[in-house]
Design a protein around this motif. Structure first.
Motif, short mmCIF file in Angstrom:
data_model
loop_
_atom_site.label_atom_id
_atom_site.label_comp_id
_atom_site.label_asym_id
_atom_site.label_seq_id
_atom_site.Cartn_x
_atom_site.Cartn_y
_atom_site.Cartn_z
N ILE A 152 0.83 -1.20 0.00
CA ILE A 152 0.00 0.00 0.00
C ILE A 152 0.87 1.25 0.00
O ILE A 152 0.58 2.24 -0.69
CB ILE A 152 -0.95 0.00 1.21
CG1 ILE A 152 -1.93 -1.17 1.11
CG2 ILE A 152 -1.71 1.31 1.30
CD1 ILE A 152 -2.86 -1.30 2.28
N ILE A 153 1.98 1.19 0.76
CA ILE A 153 2.88 2.34 0.82
C ILE A 153 3.49 2.61 -0.55
O ILE A 153 3.59 3.77 -0.99
CB ILE A 153 3.99 2.10 1.87
CG1 ILE A 153 3.37 2.03 3.27
CG2 ILE A 153 5.03 3.21 1.80
CD1 ILE A 153 4.35 1.71 4.36
N VAL A 208 2.97 10.43 -9.42
CA VAL A 208 2.20 10.73 -10.62
C VAL A 208 1.48 12.06 -10.49
O VAL A 208 1.47 12.89 -11.42
CB VAL A 208 1.19 9.59 -10.90
CG1 VAL A 208 0.21 9.98 -12.00
CG2 VAL A 208 1.93 8.31 -11.29
N LEU A 209 0.85 12.28 -9.32
CA LEU A 209 0.15 13.55 -9.09
C LEU A 209 1.12 14.74 -9.16
O LEU A 209 0.78 15.80 -9.69
CB LEU A 209 -0.57 13.52 -7.75
CG LEU A 209 -1.80 12.60 -7.66
CD1 LEU A 209 -2.32 12.57 -6.23
CD2 LEU A 209 -2.89 13.07 -8.61
N ALA A 210 2.31 14.55 -8.61
CA ALA A 210 3.29 15.63 -8.64
C ALA A 210 3.71 15.96 -10.07
O ALA A 210 3.83 17.13 -10.45
CB ALA A 210 4.51 15.25 -7.79
N VAL A 268 3.80 5.91 -5.45
CA VAL A 268 3.68 6.02 -6.91
C VAL A 268 2.58 7.01 -7.27
O VAL A 268 2.74 7.85 -8.17
CB VAL A 268 3.41 4.65 -7.54
CG1 VAL A 268 3.08 4.78 -9.03
CG2 VAL A 268 4.63 3.74 -7.37
N ALA A 269 1.44 6.92 -6.55
CA ALA A 269 0.32 7.83 -6.82
C ALA A 269 0.73 9.27 -6.56
O ALA A 269 0.41 10.18 -7.35
CB ALA A 269 -0.88 7.45 -5.95
#
Length: 420
Positions: free
Chosen positions: A2-3, A12-14, A8-9
């Motif tokens: 989960i970490i 990607v958002l950054a 990764v999420a």
């Protein structure tokens, strides 16, 4: 786990946030004189585009009402393509920006009428002004650079980038909606008997029927295939992006596929996102023959098919031993397998020709670079030992109904006997 997913999420958002801030600055902030409605409209446009894109992806994956999927799909998926090419075009504009700034500016009227200083005779020394003569005036300083020049350059670069991006996406979308073209490839097989020389297999992959590409697109694909008058039709996966309930009517034209030895189907990874078991039954009702880790003996060669590797998540992955284990190896064998990475198992099992899709040829340049890193062959015919692999670029498109640098195709494979 989960970490890792969260990291990764966040990454990607950054990246997306930084890219969109950069686009907003170059397309809206740098092209306006100050805060105002244009800058606010630009921020709203970027936010709305990504909102529609995320909504389209979520609606497709969660099985939202089909009407909602169709409403979100066109603007959402087109925005994904448009934002990619806006970013690439604006980045390319960074090269032009300093060149445009160095172009000579038009002289002002003041500069044009300034008097030239009086010439001084050769050898004469400058004369001191007399007591009643006014001191000579020094030339006035050159006027500062036009304060609107930077704004002008920004507008030129932004306008050119927007025009290039819209034109690229528009042409790429037109190419998909127009329908796939036909490629013809001759493949010699050492074990093929002379009687099968010239046997034609129409290969179609990655049709991707969806809220965007519907029944009309399926009819174009069927008409194109039938016009080639093939001996056999091979549908090598990724037929749909959605449930039988939503897309069953869109797939109905497949009942009109016509070939002397029938039409055959193997699953792709997207079937397992869309209810693979139901779609296998649906294509059977449409007149296609599913090859689920199975083989059929045709008059001059064996035709086998294996499930896509995504099926392993449901306990229905590829089983090469079941499909090929007990065959007569003196006969030529053609294998239908959605992903090119399955070629290594095909080589181990003595397959003569594997027909695949999956890559879309990259679909959106420079996606071909990513596809090349993940697949042994991105498009076309290549040899691996005694096995040949042909990869179709596919007939449709996933996500954006757009192709750039990878036009869609249906391939007619003409088998050639070395004994002919």
């Amino acid at each position: 786990m989960i970490i890792v997913f969260l990291l990764v999420a966040l990454l990607v958002l950054a990246v997306l946030g930084t890219a969109n801030l950069y686009l907003w600055r170059r397309l809206f902030r740098d092209t306006t004189r100050g805060p105002g409605p244009v800058r606010r409209a630009g921020a709203v446009l970027l936010a709305a585009g990504w909102g529609a894109a995320v909504g389209a992806l979520v609606a497709e994956r969660t099985g939202a009402p089909f009407l909602l999927q169709r409403v979100l799909a066109w603007p959402g998926f087109l925005w994904l393509a448009l934002s990619l090419y806006l970013l690439l075009a604006v980045l390319a504009g960074e090269v032009l920006r300093p060149l445009l700034r160095r172009l000579p500016a038009r002289r002002t009227r003041t500069e044009a009428v300034l008097p030239s200083p009086a010439p001084v005779p050769v050898g004469a020394s400058p004369r001191e002004p007399g007591p009643r003569e006014p001191a000579p005036q020094s030339p006035p300083p050159r006027p500062p650079a036009d304060p609107t020049r930077r704004l002008f350059v920004s507008r030129v670069v932004a306008g050119a980038a927007a025009a290039a991006a819209v034109g690229t996406v528009g042409y790429g979308t037109y190419g998909v909606l127009r329908g796939p073209s036909v490629k013809r490839v001759t493949v010699p097989l050492a074990k093929l008997p002379r009687a099968a020389h010239g046997y034609r297999i129409a290969v179609v992959s990655d049709i991707h029927l969806s809220p965007v590409l519907g029944r009309g697109f399926a009819q174009k694909v069927v008409d194109t295939i039938n016009a080639t008058r093939p001996d056999l039709i091979a549908v090598v996966g990724d037929l749909v992006d959605g449930s039988v309930k939503d897309l069953g009517p869109a797939a109905a034209p497949l009942t009109r596929l016509t070939a002397r030895h029938g039409s055959f189907f193997v699953t792709g990874n997207h079937e397992y996102f869309s209810g693979a078991a139901q779609w296998v039954e649906e294509v059977r009702h449409l007149g296609l023959h599913p090859l689920e880790n199975a083989r059929t003996e045709l008059p001059w060669f064996d035709l086998a098919g294996v499930n896509d590797v995504q099926g392993e998540s449901e306990g229905r992955g590829p089983d090469f031993a079941r499909a090929l284990g007990d065959r007569d190896t003196a006969r030529a064998c053609v294998l239908l397998a959605h992903q090119p990475v399955q070629i290594h198992e095909a080589v181990r099992h003595g397959v003569d020709l594997q027909l695949s899709g999956h890559t879309h040829g990259g679909q959106l340049w420079p996606g071909n670079l990513i596809a090349r890193a993940a697949n042994p062959t991105v498009a076309g015919l290549e040899r691996y030992g005694d096995t040949q692999l042909y990869v179709s670029r596919g007939a449709g498109a996933w996500g954006p109904p757009t192709r750039v640098g990878a036009p869609s195709d249906i391939t007619v494979i003409e088998l050639a006997s070395l004994r002919a």
